[in-house]
Design a protein around this motif. Sequence first.
Motif, PDB file in Angstrom:
ATOM      1  N   LYS A  14     -16.286  -5.038 -47.161  1.00  0.00           N
ATOM      2  CA  LYS A  14     -17.469  -5.632 -46.240  1.00  0.00           C
ATOM      3  C   LYS A  14     -16.677  -6.325 -45.113  1.00  0.00           C
ATOM      4  O   LYS A  14     -14.975  -6.573 -44.928  1.00  0.00           O
ATOM      5  CB  LYS A  14     -17.538  -7.489 -47.021  1.00  0.00           C
ATOM      6  N   GLU A  15     -16.604  -5.941 -43.841  1.00  0.00           N
ATOM      7  CA  GLU A  15     -15.879  -6.674 -42.946  1.00  0.00           C
ATOM      8  C   GLU A  15     -17.679  -7.407 -41.636  1.00  0.00           C
ATOM      9  O   GLU A  15     -18.043  -7.004 -41.396  1.00  0.00           O
ATOM     10  CB  GLU A  15     -16.304  -5.220 -42.025  1.00  0.00           C
ATOM     11  N   GLY A  16     -16.685  -8.499 -42.499  1.00  0.00           N
ATOM     12  CA  GLY A  16     -18.065  -9.589 -41.378  1.00  0.00           C
ATOM     13  C   GLY A  16     -19.542  -9.336 -42.082  1.00  0.00           C
ATOM     14  O   GLY A  16     -19.136  -9.572 -43.405  1.00  0.00           O
ATOM     15  N   GLU A  17     -20.507  -9.501 -41.794  1.00  0.00           N
ATOM     16  CA  GLU A  17     -21.696  -9.098 -42.044  1.00  0.00           C
ATOM     17  C   GLU A  17     -21.468  -7.754 -42.926  1.00  0.00           C
ATOM     18  O   GLU A  17     -22.939  -7.145 -43.404  1.00  0.00           O
ATOM     19  CB  GLU A  17     -23.123  -9.425 -40.733  1.00  0.00           C
ATOM     20  N   MET A  18     -20.760  -6.124 -42.237  1.00  0.00           N
ATOM     21  CA  MET A  18     -21.183  -5.229 -42.562  1.00  0.00           C
ATOM     22  C   MET A  18     -20.755  -5.331 -43.835  1.00  0.00           C
ATOM     23  O   MET A  18     -19.381  -5.404 -44.433  1.00  0.00           O
ATOM     24  CB  MET A  18     -20.659  -4.248 -42.033  1.00  0.00           C
ATOM     25  N   SER A  43     -18.725  10.629 -34.960  1.00  0.00           N
ATOM     26  CA  SER A  43     -17.586   9.325 -36.165  1.00  0.00           C
ATOM     27  C   SER A  43     -17.007   8.281 -35.485  1.00  0.00           C
ATOM     28  O   SER A  43     -16.194   7.637 -35.439  1.00  0.00           O
ATOM     29  CB  SER A  43     -17.468  10.197 -37.412  1.00  0.00           C
ATOM     30  N   PHE A  44     -16.681   9.210 -33.857  1.00  0.00           N
ATOM     31  CA  PHE A  44     -15.499   8.149 -33.332  1.00  0.00           C
ATOM     32  C   PHE A  44     -15.925   7.168 -31.811  1.00  0.00           C
ATOM     33  O   PHE A  44     -15.781   7.408 -30.602  1.00  0.00           O
ATOM     34  CB  PHE A  44     -14.380   9.114 -32.643  1.00  0.00           C
ATOM     35  N   GLY A  45     -16.428   6.329 -32.278  1.00  0.00           N
ATOM     36  CA  GLY A  45     -17.910   5.432 -31.784  1.00  0.00           C
ATOM     37  C   GLY A  45     -16.903   3.700 -32.445  1.00  0.00           C
ATOM     38  O   GLY A  45     -16.205   4.144 -32.754  1.00  0.00           O
ATOM     39  N   GLU A  46     -18.713   3.281 -31.601  1.00  0.00           N
ATOM     40  CA  GLU A  46     -18.324   1.820 -31.812  1.00  0.00           C
ATOM     41  C   GLU A  46     -17.603   1.885 -33.395  1.00  0.00           C
ATOM     42  O   GLU A  46     -16.724   1.123 -33.709  1.00  0.00           O
ATOM     43  CB  GLU A  46     -19.227   0.825 -31.812  1.00  0.00           C
ATOM     44  N   ASP A  47     -18.656   1.433 -34.441  1.00  0.00           N
ATOM     45  CA  ASP A  47     -19.037   1.508 -36.080  1.00  0.00           C
ATOM     46  C   ASP A  47     -16.783   2.230 -36.404  1.00  0.00           C
ATOM     47  O   ASP A  47     -16.235   1.703 -36.925  1.00  0.00           O
ATOM     48  CB  ASP A  47     -18.783   2.355 -36.539  1.00  0.00           C
ATOM     49  N   TYR A  66     -11.410   1.522 -39.186  1.00  0.00           N
ATOM     50  CA  TYR A  66     -10.228   1.647 -39.104  1.00  0.00           C
ATOM     51  C   TYR A  66      -9.533   0.375 -38.343  1.00  0.00           C
ATOM     52  O   TYR A  66      -8.526   0.705 -37.741  1.00  0.00           O
ATOM     53  CB  TYR A  66      -9.855   2.765 -38.169  1.00  0.00           C
ATOM     54  N   LYS A  67     -10.119  -0.664 -38.542  1.00  0.00           N
ATOM     55  CA  LYS A  67      -9.635  -2.210 -37.651  1.00  0.00           C
ATOM     56  C   LYS A  67      -8.283  -2.517 -38.220  1.00  0.00           C
ATOM     57  O   LYS A  67      -7.548  -2.837 -37.692  1.00  0.00           O
ATOM     58  CB  LYS A  67     -10.575  -2.924 -37.410  1.00  0.00           C
TER      59      LYS A  67
END
Length: 251
Positions: free
Chosen positions: A160-164, A8-12, A17-18
């Motif tokens: 939503k975060e951008g396209e995500m 879970s503690f990767g790029e996503d 949590y930005k």
Amino acid sequence: MTAWYEQSFGEDYLIVYKHRDIQGALSEVQKMAQWLNLHQGAKIFDLCCGMGRHSLALADLGYNVTGMDLSEVLLNEANRLDPNGKVQFFKGDMRQIPLMDEFDAVVNLFTSFGYFTDDAENEQVLHEMSRLLKQNGKFIIDFLNPAYVEAHLVPQSRRKEGEMEIVENRSIEDGYVRKRIVISEEGKKERHYLEQVKLVRLAEFQRMLKASGLVLDHVFGHYDGTPYDEQQSPRLIMVGSKRGINADAAK
């Protein structure tokens, strides 16, 4: 089988949590620094430092900070945020910390405890914290408040975060709070993550801390220093020190 915290503690995670920013960490740490009451240049170990928000804030307050995490992705981000090398970051497992140094304080922040299904492994983390502390050294454990989480759990959120698109489903199961995260992005395969934390209550922390040679001095329910109330407080923030058998015998 790969443990949830290794997935879970990767790029996503950096995207999910930005919204946790450096400024927020600084305001949290300023109050904590008062609780620690340490001299300038004191050595502080940030256990499970993540992307280094709190480590950097502590360094800005004049402390000599070392941060450790298991995630290379988060450590890379921490180093990116620290171009001048104010903090020494390194990789390690909280159950067996690869250090022999002694610190004036050890901090474990942002609910970075209760990751393991085996109670003995969770308790081992406290033994490691105790091992790294100088006699009379201070500790802070910033944890969720189980009763508050149970009463105020938001079953689902979507944003939503951008396209995500990020969907977070939360539940209480078998003594754990679990968050299942689904990230959708057009043209890409859906990504699924699990986060889980054991709902460790104050009485259980007190038992484990005592077994680790640690003494609980203060319990706060919020970063502003409000006293802990089991039903009303959003956080369970424990501040104490290492006053084990040897220290007690010397009195």
